[in-house]
Design an enzyme around this catalytic site. Sequence first.
Site, PDB file in Angstrom:
ATOM      1  N   CYS A 228       0.824  -1.179  -0.204  1.00  0.00           N
ATOM      2  CA  CYS A 228      -0.039  -0.010  -0.018  1.00  0.00           C
ATOM      3  C   CYS A 228       0.769   1.154   0.004  1.00  0.00           C
ATOM      4  O   CYS A 228       1.649   1.339   0.803  1.00  0.00           O
ATOM      5  CB  CYS A 228      -0.975  -0.081   1.334  1.00  0.00           C
TER       6      CYS A 228
ATOM      7  N   ARG B 224      -0.091   4.492   2.966  1.00  0.00           N
ATOM      8  CA  ARG B 224      -0.246   4.194   4.474  1.00  0.00           C
ATOM      9  C   ARG B 224       0.183   5.232   5.201  1.00  0.00           C
ATOM     10  O   ARG B 224       0.025   5.238   6.577  1.00  0.00           O
ATOM     11  CB  ARG B 224       0.762   3.009   4.604  1.00  0.00           C
TER      12      ARG B 224
ATOM     13  N   GLU C 241      -4.742   3.473 -10.776  1.00  0.00           N
ATOM     14  CA  GLU C 241      -5.422   2.269 -10.198  1.00  0.00           C
ATOM     15  C   GLU C 241      -6.594   2.011 -11.458  1.00  0.00           C
ATOM     16  O   GLU C 241      -6.913   1.042 -11.971  1.00  0.00           O
ATOM     17  CB  GLU C 241      -6.107   2.292  -8.981  1.00  0.00           C
TER      18      GLU C 241
HETATM   19  N1  ARG Z   1      -6.681  -1.416  -7.161  1.00  0.00           N
HETATM   20  C1  ARG Z   1      -8.134  -1.768  -6.796  1.00  0.00           C
HETATM   21  C2  ARG Z   1      -8.941  -1.205  -7.757  1.00  0.00           C
HETATM   22  O1  ARG Z   1      -8.594  -0.401  -8.653  1.00  0.00           O
HETATM   23  C3  ARG Z   1      -8.200  -1.088  -5.480  1.00  0.00           C
HETATM   24  C4  ARG Z   1      -7.208  -1.409  -4.390  1.00  0.00           C
HETATM   25  C5  ARG Z   1      -7.242  -0.701  -3.207  1.00  0.00           C
HETATM   26  N2  ARG Z   1      -7.023   0.859  -3.551  1.00  0.00           N
HETATM   27  C6  ARG Z   1      -6.798   1.712  -2.620  1.00  0.00           C
HETATM   28  N3  ARG Z   1      -6.757   3.065  -3.251  1.00  0.00           N
HETATM   29  N4  ARG Z   1      -7.239   1.853  -1.258  1.00  0.00           N
HETATM   30  O2  ARG Z   1     -10.054  -1.222  -7.684  1.00  0.00           O
END
Ligand code: ARG
Length: 371
Positions: A72, A75, A249
């Site tokens: 992560c 954090r 992401e």
């Molecule tokens: N990578 C995942 C997604 O795109 C989420 C993982 C947690 N990510 C976060 N920013 N807390 O859906």
Amino acid sequence: MAATAPSPHTVSLAEAKRFLQQAYAETDRKPSELQRRLSQVEAELESTGHYELTYEELSFGARVAWRNSVRCIGRLYWKSLHVFDMRAVVSAQEAFHALCDHLSFATNSGNIRSAITIFPEERHGEAPLRILNHQLIRYAGYKNADGSVTGDPDSVDFTHLCLQLGWKGAGTAFDILPLVVQEAGKCPVWMDWPESLVLQVPIEHPTEPSIGALGLQWYALPVISDMRLEIGGISFPAAPFNGWYMGTEIGARNLADRDRYNQLPAVAEALGLDTAHNDTLWKDRALLELNAAVLHSYKKHGVKIVDHHSAAEQHQHFERIECSHKREVKGEWSWLIPPMSPATTHIFHCPYDPREEKPNFFYGKGDHGDS
Ligand code: ARG
């Protein structure tokens, strides 16, 4: 008589001790308080094979589990995790209500707050309640006759399960999947989220309307729901937690990966790029504009999101704080580096020890392991 080995379903005294020592030391409790607590827990373990965490221990443990999460990048904010103690919940209905409250609290109209909802722990190897979703909010994936997928290909198996259980989706590329919960010894049940609880963002580009015309969107709140939380030897199989998104992401993985929404060719076409040759760097250009669009759209709709450069700086700040407390930051390099321009961040240039410390979140049976 030779001492019998402790049953695998008994909470380990050593794990309990290690955690309580850490918790009491870090929260400046008196050594006498620790001693009292340790003898209490030891007695409880001897007579029942189990012990219960206090709310303070539970919330400290959950926060440290985040701090110890080697994958992560976010954090720095571990201390601000809101901990909802739902250990008394036993029914799927109650769990659904607790999770609706979680979604509403965490979404906070876009000003996302990190939170975790902790359901009953495993007892003697039995989970009273399980959540079958990978994330609480996610898009369905429908396999078509020609082998293509409508929606998120990563959700195909779970969507199939939902359909078997009697759920029906509209069949679009962005259908929100239901919550699926299983009480011990019973069949799983599904429940649709109230629409008003699921905040979503249409993706548009600040200067290229053709990107907005692709009709892409994503949800505001990533809530991982298939990891087991372990604190002081106690296992919480259902403990969904959320933070807020880092733009890449969505823009560099969920919408871009070939085995996810695979949108780079469409974005390149929308931008009028020459896709006939790799060395026009059309993929890189498309990736950049798609990610700019994601950040722009979340910002425009007032939904908290972080870009990967700021996230890396925040992780560096976290590393410095941890160092000042004489704690070594563990990390899984291949997960910590952002999927775009990784070498522009300090993380790319640092070695990290990947060993996981406890408390932590773990993938159990039915491993997903790639989020
Ligand atoms: N990578 C995942 C997604 O795109 C989420 C993982 C947690 N990510 C976060 N920013 N807390 O859906």
